[in-house]
Design a protein around this motif. Structure first.
Motif, PDB file in Angstrom:
ATOM      1  N   LEU A  29       5.455  11.160   1.774  1.00 51.62           N
ATOM      2  CA  LEU A  29       4.248  11.433   2.715  1.00 51.62           C
ATOM      3  C   LEU A  29       2.894  10.780   2.234  1.00 51.62           C
ATOM      4  CD1 LEU A  29       3.335  12.932   5.373  1.00 51.62           C
ATOM      5  CD2 LEU A  29       2.906  14.957   3.983  1.00 51.62           C
ATOM      6  N   LEU A  30       2.554  10.654   1.203  1.00 56.91           N
ATOM      7  CA  LEU A  30       1.214  10.177   0.902  1.00 56.91           C
ATOM      8  C   LEU A  30       1.401   8.604   0.924  1.00 56.91           C
ATOM      9  CD1 LEU A  30      -1.507  10.619  -0.152  1.00 56.91           C
ATOM     10  CD2 LEU A  30      -0.546  10.360  -2.602  1.00 56.91           C
ATOM     11  N   GLY A  31       2.614   8.024   0.412  1.00 51.36           N
ATOM     12  CA  GLY A  31       2.868   6.535   0.375  1.00 51.36           C
ATOM     13  C   GLY A  31       2.577   6.036   1.906  1.00 51.36           C
ATOM     14  N   ALA A  32       3.466   7.041   2.805  1.00 53.86           N
ATOM     15  CA  ALA A  32       3.213   6.426   4.428  1.00 53.86           C
ATOM     16  C   ALA A  32       1.786   6.400   4.838  1.00 53.86           C
ATOM     17  CB  ALA A  32       4.252   7.371   5.038  1.00 53.86           C
ATOM     18  N   ILE A  33       0.908   7.550   4.559  1.00 56.13           N
ATOM     19  CA  ILE A  33      -0.356   7.766   5.028  1.00 56.13           C
ATOM     20  C   ILE A  33      -1.262   6.732   4.429  1.00 56.13           C
ATOM     21  CG2 ILE A  33      -2.468   9.318   4.660  1.00 56.13           C
ATOM     22  CD1 ILE A  33      -0.520  11.702   4.755  1.00 56.13           C
ATOM     23  N   VAL A  34      -0.982   6.367   3.006  1.00 59.06           N
ATOM     24  CA  VAL A  34      -1.943   5.336   2.477  1.00 59.06           C
ATOM     25  C   VAL A  34      -1.524   3.914   3.130  1.00 59.06           C
ATOM     26  CG1 VAL A  34      -2.196   4.066   0.350  1.00 59.06           C
ATOM     27  CG2 VAL A  34      -2.384   6.556   0.224  1.00 59.06           C
ATOM     28  N   SER A  35      -0.308   3.754   3.336  1.00 62.44           N
ATOM     29  CA  SER A  35       0.095   2.344   3.838  1.00 62.44           C
ATOM     30  C   SER A  35      -0.522   2.143   5.444  1.00 62.44           C
ATOM     31  CB  SER A  35       1.651   2.170   3.875  1.00 62.44           C
ATOM     32  OG  SER A  35       2.417   3.042   4.888  1.00 62.44           O
ATOM     33  N   VAL A  36      -0.600   3.151   6.136  1.00 60.95           N
ATOM     34  CA  VAL A  36      -0.961   3.030   7.869  1.00 60.95           C
ATOM     35  C   VAL A  36      -2.425   3.389   7.857  1.00 60.95           C
ATOM     36  CG1 VAL A  36       1.209   3.318   8.536  1.00 60.95           C
ATOM     37  CG2 VAL A  36      -0.338   5.189   8.423  1.00 60.95           C
ATOM     38  N   SER A  37      -3.015   4.007   6.972  1.00 65.46           N
ATOM     39  CA  SER A  37      -4.387   4.383   7.245  1.00 65.46           C
ATOM     40  C   SER A  37      -5.329   3.308   7.111  1.00 65.46           C
ATOM     41  CB  SER A  37      -4.880   5.501   6.171  1.00 65.46           C
ATOM     42  OG  SER A  37      -4.632   4.978   4.997  1.00 65.46           O
ATOM     43  N   GLY A  38      -5.298   2.170   6.202  1.00 67.34           N
ATOM     44  CA  GLY A  38      -5.851   0.910   6.218  1.00 67.34           C
ATOM     45  C   GLY A  38      -5.709   0.001   7.638  1.00 67.34           C
ATOM     46  N   GLY A  39      -4.491  -0.001   8.112  1.00 68.77           N
ATOM     47  CA  GLY A  39      -4.516  -0.831   9.377  1.00 68.77           C
ATOM     48  C   GLY A  39      -5.231   0.147  10.500  1.00 68.77           C
ATOM     49  N   ILE A  40      -5.234   1.365  10.515  1.00 72.76           N
ATOM     50  CA  ILE A  40      -5.949   2.150  11.261  1.00 72.76           C
ATOM     51  C   ILE A  40      -7.185   1.803  11.312  1.00 72.76           C
ATOM     52  CG2 ILE A  40      -6.463   4.559  12.224  1.00 72.76           C
ATOM     53  CD1 ILE A  40      -3.579   5.367  11.359  1.00 72.76           C
ATOM     54  N   PHE A  87       0.841  -1.295   0.005  1.00 70.61           N
ATOM     55  CA  PHE A  87      -0.130  -0.161  -0.167  1.00 70.61           C
ATOM     56  C   PHE A  87       0.750   1.224  -0.215  1.00 70.61           C
ATOM     57  CE2 PHE A  87      -4.598  -1.042   1.454  1.00 70.61           C
ATOM     58  CZ  PHE A  87      -4.667  -2.172   0.593  1.00 70.61           C
ATOM     59  N   GLY A  88       2.043   1.288   0.653  1.00 72.91           N
ATOM     60  CA  GLY A  88       2.945   2.067   0.642  1.00 72.91           C
ATOM     61  C   GLY A  88       3.376   2.851  -0.642  1.00 72.91           C
ATOM     62  N   VAL A  89       3.904   1.473  -1.535  1.00 70.27           N
ATOM     63  CA  VAL A  89       4.326   1.719  -2.811  1.00 70.27           C
ATOM     64  C   VAL A  89       3.194   2.398  -3.732  1.00 70.27           C
ATOM     65  CG1 VAL A  89       5.072   0.419  -4.580  1.00 70.27           C
ATOM     66  CG2 VAL A  89       6.198  -0.045  -2.596  1.00 70.27           C
ATOM     67  N   VAL A  90       2.084   1.803  -3.688  1.00 68.32           N
ATOM     68  CA  VAL A  90       0.954   2.216  -4.557  1.00 68.32           C
ATOM     69  C   VAL A  90       0.552   3.526  -4.225  1.00 68.32           C
ATOM     70  CG1 VAL A  90      -1.405   1.607  -5.044  1.00 68.32           C
ATOM     71  CG2 VAL A  90       0.146  -0.228  -4.961  1.00 68.32           C
ATOM     72  N   GLY A  91       0.576   3.985  -2.869  1.00 68.68           N
ATOM     73  CA  GLY A  91       0.372   5.504  -2.754  1.00 68.68           C
ATOM     74  C   GLY A  91       1.340   6.339  -3.153  1.00 68.68           C
ATOM     75  N   ALA A  92       2.827   6.029  -2.943  1.00 71.77           N
ATOM     76  CA  ALA A  92       3.739   6.736  -3.609  1.00 71.77           C
ATOM     77  C   ALA A  92       3.787   6.837  -5.023  1.00 71.77           C
ATOM     78  CB  ALA A  92       5.062   6.237  -2.830  1.00 71.77           C
ATOM     79  N   GLN A  93       3.424   5.584  -5.688  1.00 68.20           N
ATOM     80  CA  GLN A  93       3.574   5.591  -7.050  1.00 68.20           C
ATOM     81  C   GLN A  93       2.411   6.327  -7.695  1.00 68.20           C
ATOM     82  OE1 GLN A  93       1.874   1.750  -8.884  1.00 68.20           O
ATOM     83  NE2 GLN A  93       4.096   1.691  -9.662  1.00 68.20           N
TER      84      GLN A  93
END
Length: 188
Positions: free
Chosen positions: A74-85, A54-60
């Motif tokens: 920043l967007l990749g990090a947000i996307v990757s953790v938001s699903g888990g949250i 998810f981090g890669v997809v967000g950054a991509q």
């Protein structure tokens, strides 16, 4: 992700495949929840893989719409953790990102930084960079878990910590003021 990148309406609303995928996965988990609970270590590995993916997809996506590298990270990090949250909150659990445990957001951030730097600065093929990024996230999570390396809980950084930081900064500012000549001293 799409909203933050300015892609409206979001792909999840434009493409029915997203909704079908969610419904099928939800149905599968609902039917097999008793089996899934027995797969603790397998789920941990899958969670780490999804975190990296998810981090890669967000950054991509951020890079594809022309955002600068820092924004893509920043967007990749947000996307990757938001699903888990969201999953933790829906399961009525405290989100993993605010608990002590193996690095979650940190591992994601390392993977996303690698991906963006590899693609934008080093010219690495995007697929290779993505595979390495996901591997980095998985590796960091698994190794940290095995070695007992944990990040602090979010509430472990208390007001006392911030008060101490403010105190140190205030002391340094006051020391500088005592050493700097003021206008009255210069006139003498």
């Amino acid at each position: 992700r799409d909203v933050l990148c300015g892609e409206l309406p979001p792909a999840a609303l434009r493409d029915p495949a997203y909704l079908v995928t969610v419904i099928l996965c939800t149905l599968g988990v609902w039917l097999a929840h008793h089996l899934i609970r027995r797969l603790g270590s397998v789920l941990y590995v899958l969670d780490a893989l999804v975190l990296g993916l998810f981090g890669v997809v967000g950054a991509q996506q951020a890079l594809l719409v022309g955002l600068p590298p820092v924004s893509a990270i920043l967007l990749g990090a947000i996307v990757s953790v938001s699903g888990g949250i969201l999953a933790d909150l829906l399961s009525q659990r405290r989100p993993a990102i605010v608990q002590a445990g193996p690095p979650y957001a940190t591992a994601s951030l390392v993977g996303v930084i690698w991906y963006v730097l590899a693609v934008r600065e080093l010219g690495v093929d995007a697929n290779v960079a993505a595979a390495v990024a996901v591997g980095l996230v998985l590796g960091l999570r698994v190794v940290a878990d095995r070695l007992g390396v944990t990040t602090p809980r979010a509430d472990a950084v208390t007001g006392d910590h911030f008060a101490r930081i403010r105190s140190v900064l205030a002391d340094r500012v006051s020391i500088r003021r005592h050493h700097e000549p003021d206008a009255a001293d210069e006139d003498r």
